[in-house]
Scaffold this active site. Structure first.
Site, PDB file in Angstrom:
ATOM      1  N   ASP A 143       0.859  -1.182   0.000  1.00 13.65           N
ATOM      2  CA  ASP A 143       0.000   0.000   0.000  1.00 13.65           C
ATOM      3  C   ASP A 143       0.892   1.228   0.000  1.00 13.65           C
ATOM      4  O   ASP A 143       1.766   1.367   0.865  1.00 13.65           O
ATOM      5  CB  ASP A 143      -0.905   0.016   1.233  1.00 13.65           C
ATOM      6  CG  ASP A 143      -1.980  -1.060   1.176  1.00 13.65           C
ATOM      7  OD1 ASP A 143      -2.007  -1.827   0.195  1.00 13.65           O
ATOM      8  OD2 ASP A 143      -2.787  -1.134   2.124  1.00 13.65           O
TER       9      ASP A 143
ATOM     10  N   ASP B  13     -15.203  -2.829  -1.681  1.00 13.23           N
ATOM     11  CA  ASP B  13     -14.794  -2.524  -0.314  1.00 13.23           C
ATOM     12  C   ASP B  13     -16.052  -2.221   0.486  1.00 13.23           C
ATOM     13  O   ASP B  13     -16.858  -1.377   0.076  1.00 13.23           O
ATOM     14  CB  ASP B  13     -13.857  -1.321  -0.280  1.00 13.23           C
ATOM     15  CG  ASP B  13     -12.676  -1.491  -1.232  1.00 13.23           C
ATOM     16  OD1 ASP B  13     -12.231  -2.646  -1.411  1.00 13.23           O
ATOM     17  OD2 ASP B  13     -12.201  -0.486  -1.775  1.00 13.23           O
TER      18      ASP B  13
END
Length: 239
Positions: free
Chosen positions: A8, A129
Site C-alpha cells: 500500500d 470494499d
C-alpha cells in the site's frame, strides 16, 4: 489459492492503514521497489498494489513508486486506487501492470468497467470494499446503500477477471478476515473472489483455502510484522 502480498503506497512509502484511516498509517518501508523484490525472492506469484493517495485524489499519485516496483520484479502485479477513466487504465497496462482494479467507478460508472473488461480481457478486476455489507467508495470515505453481492452479480457477465472483496473494519486490524461474508460472496457469483482485510495468520489462510471457493487472499501487515512467513505460507498453500 493465490497469496497476494500487499504493498500500500502513501506519499511514496509502503504503509498499512488501520481500518482505512489515512491518519492511522504505519510506514514499513521507504523503498517500494526493494520491498517488491523481497516478496518476489520469497516466492510470491503476484503482487497487490494500492495507490492510497490516488484513491482519495481520484487520479494516480504514487506513479513513481509503482513504476519502481514494476522495474524490479518479473511477477505480475495488480493495482487499485484512483483508476477512474479509460486513459488511466490504458496507461497503467501499457506500463506493465497485469491487472487494474476498479473500485469507485464500479459504483459510479459501471459502463466503464464493462468497456474496459471488453477492451482488456483478463486485465480488469473489480474492488468491492464494504462496511457491514455495503459498498464504500472514494478511498472508503463515502458509504453507499449498495449491497456487495448485488454489485458483484451486476458484473458477472462483464468479463472481469476477479473481484477483490475487502471488509474495511477488518483491514489492518490483525483480527482475521470476514470468512463467512467472503465465502458467501464467492458462492453467489461465478467470478473468482479474492479475500482482503484482516488476513493475519496461517490459520486465516488455511480457513480461507478450506472453503474451496475463495481464489486468493491478500495480506499486508501480517507479512511486515512477521505474523505470516511468506515463504512458509506459500509452501503450505501449494501443498
Amino acid at each position: 489459492m493465490i497469496l497476494y502480498p500487499a504493498i500500500d503506497l502513501k506519499d511514496g512509502q509502503c504503509v498499512r492503514l488501520l481500518k482505512g484511516e489515512m491518519s492511522e498509517a504505519t510506514v514499513f518501508s521507504d523503498d517500494p521497489g526493494a520491498q517488491a523484490a523481497a516478496f518476489e525472492a520469497a516466492g510470491a506469484e503476484w503482487l497487490h498494489l494500492v495507490d492510497l493517495n490516488g484513491a482519495f485524489a481520484g487520479r494516480p499519485v504514487n506513479a513513481d513508486a509503482v513504476e519502481a516496483i514494476l522495474s524490479r520484479v518479473t511477477i505480475p502485479a495488480q493495482l487499485g486506487g484512483g483508476i477512474r477513466d479509460m486513459a488511466t487504465i490504458e496507461g497503467w497496462l501499457a506500463k506493465g501492470l497485469s491487472r487494474v482494479i476498479l473500485g469507485t467507478v464500479a459504483v459510479e460508472d459501471p459502463a466503464l468497467v464493462r468497456d474496459a473488461a471488453r477492451a482488456f480481457p483478463g486485465q480488469v478486476a473489480v474492488g468491492l470494499d464494504a462496511r457491514k455489507g455495503r459498498v464504500a467508495t472514494r478511498g472508503w470515505a463515502d458509504e453507499t446503500d449498495v449491497q456487495v453481492t448485488d454489485l458483484a452479480r451486476a458484473f458477472e457477465d462483464a468479463g472481469i477477471a476477479a473481484i477483490i472483496y475487502t471488509d474495511i473494519d477488518r483491514d489492518g486490524a490483525m483480527q482475521g478476515p470476514n470468512i463467512p461474508a467472503t465465502e458467501a460472496l464467492a458462492r453467489a457469483v461465478s467470478v473468482p473472489v479474492i479475500a482482503s482485510g484482516g488476513v493475519s495468520s496461517m490459520d486465516d489462510l488455511r480457513r480461507l483455502q478450506a472453503t474451496g471457493v475463495i481464489a486468493g487472499a491478500i495480506s499486508g501487515r501480517a507479512l511486515y510484522d512477521g505474523a505470516i512467513d511468506l515463504g512458509e505460507a506459500l509452501a503450505e498453500l501449494a501443498r
